[in-house]
Design a protein around this motif. Structure first.
Motif, PDB file in Angstrom:
ATOM      1  N   LYS A 104      -1.673  56.213  49.926  1.00  0.00           N
ATOM      2  CA  LYS A 104      -0.612  55.873  50.228  1.00  0.00           C
ATOM      3  C   LYS A 104       0.831  57.057  50.105  1.00  0.00           C
ATOM      4  O   LYS A 104       0.659  57.825  49.043  1.00  0.00           O
ATOM      5  CB  LYS A 104      -0.631  54.793  48.693  1.00  0.00           C
ATOM      6  N   ALA A 105       1.890  56.724  51.022  1.00  0.00           N
ATOM      7  CA  ALA A 105       2.028  57.644  51.021  1.00  0.00           C
ATOM      8  C   ALA A 105       3.974  57.057  50.162  1.00  0.00           C
ATOM      9  O   ALA A 105       4.815  58.103  50.281  1.00  0.00           O
ATOM     10  CB  ALA A 105       3.126  58.051  52.613  1.00  0.00           C
ATOM     11  N   ASN A 106       3.939  55.576  50.352  1.00  0.00           N
ATOM     12  CA  ASN A 106       4.996  55.303  49.451  1.00  0.00           C
ATOM     13  C   ASN A 106       5.010  54.918  48.587  1.00  0.00           C
ATOM     14  O   ASN A 106       4.579  54.094  47.991  1.00  0.00           O
ATOM     15  CB  ASN A 106       5.449  54.335  50.757  1.00  0.00           C
ATOM     16  N   SER A 133       2.957  59.128  41.285  1.00  0.00           N
ATOM     17  CA  SER A 133       1.410  57.550  41.342  1.00  0.00           C
ATOM     18  C   SER A 133       0.705  58.351  41.901  1.00  0.00           C
ATOM     19  O   SER A 133       0.645  59.578  43.164  1.00  0.00           O
ATOM     20  CB  SER A 133       2.584  56.816  41.947  1.00  0.00           C
ATOM     21  N   PHE A 134      -0.546  57.416  41.456  1.00  0.00           N
ATOM     22  CA  PHE A 134      -1.871  58.253  42.770  1.00  0.00           C
ATOM     23  C   PHE A 134      -1.505  57.572  43.998  1.00  0.00           C
ATOM     24  O   PHE A 134      -1.288  56.595  44.644  1.00  0.00           O
ATOM     25  CB  PHE A 134      -3.311  56.854  42.310  1.00  0.00           C
ATOM     26  N   THR A 135      -1.950  58.175  45.222  1.00  0.00           N
ATOM     27  CA  THR A 135      -1.895  58.923  46.372  1.00  0.00           C
ATOM     28  C   THR A 135      -3.163  58.467  47.551  1.00  0.00           C
ATOM     29  O   THR A 135      -3.203  57.980  47.987  1.00  0.00           O
ATOM     30  CB  THR A 135      -1.199  59.800  47.299  1.00  0.00           C
ATOM     31  N   GLY A 136      -4.676  58.877  46.483  1.00  0.00           N
ATOM     32  CA  GLY A 136      -5.423  58.803  47.146  1.00  0.00           C
ATOM     33  C   GLY A 136      -6.619  59.825  47.065  1.00  0.00           C
ATOM     34  O   GLY A 136      -6.407  60.835  45.771  1.00  0.00           O
ATOM     35  N   ILE A 137      -7.098  60.398  47.246  1.00  0.00           N
ATOM     36  CA  ILE A 137      -8.750  60.597  46.949  1.00  0.00           C
ATOM     37  C   ILE A 137      -8.746  62.130  47.563  1.00  0.00           C
ATOM     38  O   ILE A 137     -10.011  62.990  47.635  1.00  0.00           O
ATOM     39  CB  ILE A 137     -10.252  60.341  46.740  1.00  0.00           C
ATOM     40  N   PRO A 185       3.004  50.582  58.287  1.00  0.00           N
ATOM     41  CA  PRO A 185       3.993  50.023  57.152  1.00  0.00           C
ATOM     42  C   PRO A 185       5.515  49.587  56.920  1.00  0.00           C
ATOM     43  O   PRO A 185       5.632  49.811  58.260  1.00  0.00           O
ATOM     44  CB  PRO A 185       4.365  51.222  56.314  1.00  0.00           C
ATOM     45  N   ALA A 186       5.440  48.673  56.507  1.00  0.00           N
ATOM     46  CA  ALA A 186       7.355  47.651  56.652  1.00  0.00           C
ATOM     47  C   ALA A 186       8.480  48.911  56.781  1.00  0.00           C
ATOM     48  O   ALA A 186       9.010  48.448  58.126  1.00  0.00           O
ATOM     49  CB  ALA A 186       6.914  46.347  55.341  1.00  0.00           C
ATOM     50  N   PHE A 187       8.074  49.779  55.859  1.00  0.00           N
ATOM     51  CA  PHE A 187       9.626  51.046  56.491  1.00  0.00           C
ATOM     52  C   PHE A 187      10.063  51.259  57.179  1.00  0.00           C
ATOM     53  O   PHE A 187      10.796  52.303  57.718  1.00  0.00           O
ATOM     54  CB  PHE A 187       9.666  51.424  54.765  1.00  0.00           C
ATOM     55  N   LEU A 188       8.493  52.125  57.957  1.00  0.00           N
ATOM     56  CA  LEU A 188       8.601  52.610  59.071  1.00  0.00           C
ATOM     57  C   LEU A 188       7.935  52.215  60.103  1.00  0.00           C
ATOM     58  O   LEU A 188       7.854  52.635  61.441  1.00  0.00           O
ATOM     59  CB  LEU A 188       7.090  52.927  58.886  1.00  0.00           C
ATOM     60  N   ALA A 219      -6.424  48.860  38.731  1.00  0.00           N
ATOM     61  CA  ALA A 219      -6.708  49.472  40.182  1.00  0.00           C
ATOM     62  C   ALA A 219      -5.459  50.597  39.951  1.00  0.00           C
ATOM     63  O   ALA A 219      -4.257  50.798  39.045  1.00  0.00           O
ATOM     64  CB  ALA A 219      -5.595  48.660  40.320  1.00  0.00           C
ATOM     65  N   LYS A 220      -5.438  51.492  40.783  1.00  0.00           N
ATOM     66  CA  LYS A 220      -4.814  52.773  40.984  1.00  0.00           C
ATOM     67  C   LYS A 220      -3.313  52.652  41.980  1.00  0.00           C
ATOM     68  O   LYS A 220      -2.675  53.220  41.604  1.00  0.00           O
ATOM     69  CB  LYS A 220      -5.642  53.811  41.321  1.00  0.00           C
ATOM     70  N   SER A 221      -3.038  51.353  42.466  1.00  0.00           N
ATOM     71  CA  SER A 221      -1.908  51.281  43.490  1.00  0.00           C
ATOM     72  C   SER A 221      -2.005  49.241  43.799  1.00  0.00           C
ATOM     73  O   SER A 221      -2.970  49.275  43.589  1.00  0.00           O
ATOM     74  CB  SER A 221      -2.382  51.986  44.448  1.00  0.00           C
TER      75      SER A 221
END
Length: 280
Positions: A59-61, A67-71, A114-117, A244-246
């Motif tokens: 998760k980049a945004n 905030s958790f971004t990944g494993i 992703p929507a913002f991109l 959930a982490k996100s």
């Protein structure tokens, strides 16, 4: 299984049903991913719903730097590939830069923008050139009509396999609204249109730095989308959204998925009946 022509797979339901993209917001581990995939695949098989497992490898945004971004990218991508191989279903994940496109395409069947991109030309072209289907989330700041330019970028790069996802439009500072007129408008581009039910219920930009949501409205939004003829539904789900982490604030509890899909299948059958007999 060969999903080189994913468009045909998404339209493969023998009952004319919608297709489903569903899974956790982000891959938190192998056990949770396989459990979600197995349980949703069982439901969709019984209901003749073509199913694509969704999971972000990173998760980049994020609202906050903590905030958790990944494993880990490779670890999460390998889990996505294991889901694909274990259950014989296609998988989709987000990419964030042009450099990520070729890497992710080695593991998944659909690359999601992703929507913002969604206006990032280099990202769209790089995704298109992998040959994978490209699912473009509509920016919260764009009209449905404006998405034709993003679709055309993918096609001009030589890839006809493209889909567009509605995920709500900015409504004030901290809310989103779904304009269902946009679904048939985007279908004019001749590509599948998907309704992202759970992200459309986000309440972004909260002062706490954690996005809020309205999961109590999931069935309302989904029912309306099916009624107006959306091609596919996107739902993030988790065994226990509270931990959930996100995006836990707007996810569907996994044990509620079966009831929701059953209701939506009944609505789609009614819509199909009306469309096939306009004199009803």
């Amino acid at each position: 299984m060969d999903y080189s022509n994913i468009t045909d797979y998404l339209a493969s339901s023998t009952t004319g049903n919608f297709f489903l993209l569903a899974g956790p917001c982000v891959i938190e581990g192998e056990e949770m991913a396989l459990d979600i995939a197995e349980r949703v695949a069982s439901l969709t098989s019984a209901l003749a719903i073509p199913y694509v497992f969704k999971g972000s490898y990173r998760k980049a945004n994020r609202s906050r730097i903590d905030s958790f971004t990944g494993i880990g990218d490779e670890k999460a991508l390998k889990i996505l590939r294991k889901v694909r191989e274990t259950f014989g279903i296609p998988v989709v994940t987000d990419i964030h830069t042009a450099e990520e496109a070729a890497m992710a395409a080695e593991y998944v069947d659909i690359l999601q923008i992703p929507a913002f991109l969604c206006r990032q030309t280099d990202l769209l072209v790089a995704a298109a050139k992998t040959g994978r289907m490209v699912n473009i989330k509509k920016g919260q700041f764009l009209s449905p009509e404006a998405m034709r330019h993003a679709v055309q970028k993918v096609r001009d790069a030589g890839n006809p396999q493209v889909a567009v996802t509605e995920r709500g439009t900015t409504f004030g500072y901290q809310d989103l609204i779904v304009d269902y007129r946009g679904i048939p408008e985007m279908q004019k581009q001749g590509c599948p249109v998907i309704l992202d039910v759970t992200h459309s219920l986000q309440q972004p930009n909260q002062t706490a730095g954690v996005t809020g949501g309205r999961p109590d409205m999931i069935e309302t939004i989904a029912r309306a989308g099916i009624a107006v003829g959306v091609d596919g539904i996107f739902i993030e789900t988790h065994q226990n959204p509270a931990v959930a982490k996100s995006d836990g604030a707007n996810m569907l509890p996994l044990d509620q998925m079966g009831k929701l899909l059953s209701h939506l299948t009944l609505i789609r059958a009614s819509v199909n009946a009306i469309n096939s007999n306009p004199n009803i």
